[in-house]
Scaffold this motif. Structure first.
Motif, PDB file in Angstrom:
ATOM      1  N   UNK A  22      67.550  25.561  -1.003  1.00 38.31           N
ATOM      2  CA  UNK A  22      66.736  26.759  -1.061  1.00 38.31           C
ATOM      3  C   UNK A  22      67.321  27.862  -0.204  1.00 38.31           C
ATOM      4  N   UNK A  23      66.778  29.029  -0.385  1.00 39.40           N
ATOM      5  CA  UNK A  23      67.156  30.157   0.445  1.00 39.40           C
ATOM      6  C   UNK A  23      65.934  30.573   1.227  1.00 39.40           C
ATOM      7  N   UNK A  24      66.107  31.399   2.168  1.00 43.35           N
ATOM      8  CA  UNK A  24      64.940  31.954   2.829  1.00 43.35           C
ATOM      9  C   UNK A  24      65.091  33.455   2.822  1.00 43.35           C
ATOM     10  N   UNK A  25      64.141  34.093   2.216  1.00 43.30           N
ATOM     11  CA  UNK A  25      64.198  35.541   2.108  1.00 43.30           C
ATOM     12  C   UNK A  25      63.833  36.149   3.450  1.00 43.30           C
ATOM     13  N   UNK A  26      64.694  37.017   3.947  1.00 41.00           N
ATOM     14  CA  UNK A  26      64.395  37.700   5.197  1.00 41.00           C
ATOM     15  C   UNK A  26      63.857  39.099   4.913  1.00 41.00           C
ATOM     16  N   UNK A  46      66.362  37.923  -3.801  1.00 42.05           N
ATOM     17  CA  UNK A  46      67.241  38.171  -2.656  1.00 42.05           C
ATOM     18  C   UNK A  46      68.633  37.609  -2.929  1.00 42.05           C
ATOM     19  N   UNK A  47      68.705  36.419  -3.501  1.00 37.12           N
ATOM     20  CA  UNK A  47      70.003  35.811  -3.812  1.00 37.12           C
ATOM     21  C   UNK A  47      70.749  36.581  -4.890  1.00 37.12           C
ATOM     22  N   UNK A  48      70.042  37.108  -5.860  1.00 36.85           N
ATOM     23  CA  UNK A  48      70.674  37.868  -6.940  1.00 36.85           C
ATOM     24  C   UNK A  48      71.308  39.146  -6.387  1.00 36.85           C
ATOM     25  N   UNK A  49      70.572  39.879  -5.573  1.00 38.24           N
ATOM     26  CA  UNK A  49      70.992  41.217  -5.173  1.00 38.24           C
ATOM     27  C   UNK A  49      71.730  41.301  -3.835  1.00 38.24           C
ATOM     28  N   UNK A  50      71.751  40.241  -3.053  1.00 39.93           N
ATOM     29  CA  UNK A  50      72.484  40.264  -1.791  1.00 39.93           C
ATOM     30  C   UNK A  50      73.955  40.000  -2.076  1.00 39.93           C
ATOM     31  N   UNK A  51      74.788  40.937  -1.717  1.00 38.75           N
ATOM     32  CA  UNK A  51      76.217  40.823  -1.980  1.00 38.75           C
ATOM     33  C   UNK A  51      76.816  39.656  -1.218  1.00 38.75           C
ATOM     34  N   UNK A  52      77.594  38.849  -1.917  1.00 40.73           N
ATOM     35  CA  UNK A  52      78.368  37.774  -1.306  1.00 40.73           C
ATOM     36  C   UNK A  52      77.493  36.829  -0.483  1.00 40.73           C
ATOM     37  N   UNK A  86      69.838  29.524  -5.579  1.00 40.37           N
ATOM     38  CA  UNK A  86      68.544  29.582  -6.253  1.00 40.37           C
ATOM     39  C   UNK A  86      68.429  28.644  -7.447  1.00 40.37           C
ATOM     40  N   UNK A  87      69.398  27.764  -7.639  1.00 36.56           N
ATOM     41  CA  UNK A  87      69.417  26.948  -8.853  1.00 36.56           C
ATOM     42  C   UNK A  87      68.183  26.071  -9.009  1.00 36.56           C
ATOM     43  N   UNK A  88      67.564  25.681  -7.907  1.00 38.62           N
ATOM     44  CA  UNK A  88      66.372  24.848  -7.998  1.00 38.62           C
ATOM     45  C   UNK A  88      65.096  25.664  -8.223  1.00 38.62           C
ATOM     46  N   UNK A  89      65.216  26.981  -8.298  1.00 38.09           N
ATOM     47  CA  UNK A  89      64.059  27.855  -8.494  1.00 38.09           C
ATOM     48  C   UNK A  89      63.912  28.333  -9.929  1.00 38.09           C
ATOM     49  N   UNK A  90      64.923  28.073 -10.777  1.00 44.70           N
ATOM     50  CA  UNK A  90      64.939  28.604 -12.140  1.00 44.70           C
ATOM     51  C   UNK A  90      65.096  27.474 -13.156  1.00 44.70           C
ATOM     52  N   UNK A  91      64.696  27.775 -14.387  1.00 44.38           N
ATOM     53  CA  UNK A  91      64.892  26.803 -15.459  1.00 44.38           C
ATOM     54  C   UNK A  91      66.383  26.735 -15.819  1.00 44.38           C
ATOM     55  N   UNK A  92      66.760  25.665 -16.459  1.00 46.58           N
ATOM     56  CA  UNK A  92      68.150  25.505 -16.886  1.00 46.58           C
ATOM     57  C   UNK A  92      68.547  26.605 -17.868  1.00 46.58           C
ATOM     58  N   UNK A  93      67.638  26.970 -18.769  1.00 51.58           N
ATOM     59  CA  UNK A  93      67.930  28.045 -19.733  1.00 51.58           C
ATOM     60  C   UNK A  93      68.195  29.376 -19.031  1.00 51.58           C
ATOM     61  N   UNK A  94      67.382  29.700 -18.033  1.00 56.00           N
ATOM     62  CA  UNK A  94      67.593  30.951 -17.315  1.00 56.00           C
ATOM     63  C   UNK A  94      68.910  30.901 -16.545  1.00 56.00           C
TER      64      UNK A  94
END
Length: 171
Positions: A22-26, A46-52, A86-94
């Protein structure tokens, strides 16, 4: 060689499906009163839009610079996709759609020289009465403020509520 690269990508998808990191959004997170949003929605954005994030793009750049054949380059890309927190937060299709549409890769490339960080995430009920929620992500990019908007949808899989759709209105 393409078959090997494809197999490496499939292996990375399998690893993503099995991984539970998991991630932790700050970022500052706000949710419209009465709206229930999946627990990991802010972490996902946060994971999508945070660079690198977690050095995923830097590791990919280093691996591709030393890649001397297509198999090495394919392995580097598989490792990049395998690093998504974030792979554990989304469906496989997404997850497959995010990879096919090169998200968050396009943001890692876009902001490679001027890092982007998420400052806030806001969730609102969609105006059209649809299920899910709308989001507004506020980024800081080189001292400037930018926003990204869109919507999320989710579904229940067993005991988990997973994000099943991600749409950007200005991405």
């Amino acid at each position: 060689m393409l078959k090997k690269g494809f197999l490496l990508l499939l292996a990375a998808l399998f690893v993503l499906g099995a991984a539970a990191c998991g991630t932790s959004a700050s970022a500052n997170v706000t949710t419209q009163d009465g709206l229930e949003v999946p627990e990991g929605a802010a972490d996902f954005l946060t994971a999508i839009y945070t660079t690198d994030q977690d050095g995923r793009y830097t590791a990919w750049l280093e691996a591709t610079e030393s890649a001397d054949d297509p198999d090495s380059a394919a392995a580097a890309m598989a490792n990049y996709y395998g690093s998504f927190s974030f792979s554990d937060l989304v469906t496989e299709d997404l997850l497959e759609q995010l990879i096919a549409n090169r998200i968050p890769y396009k943001y890692d490339q876009l902001y490679a020289d001027t890092p982007a960080t998420v400052e806030s995430v806001a969730f609102e009920a969609p105006e059209d009465g649809e299920e899910g929620c709308d989001f507004v992500v506020t980024l800081t990019v080189g001292g400037e403020t930018e926003t990204r908007t869109g919507s999320l949808g989710w579904e229940t899989e067993g005991d988990d509520v997973l994000i099943s759709s991600f749409w950007e209105s200005n991405g």
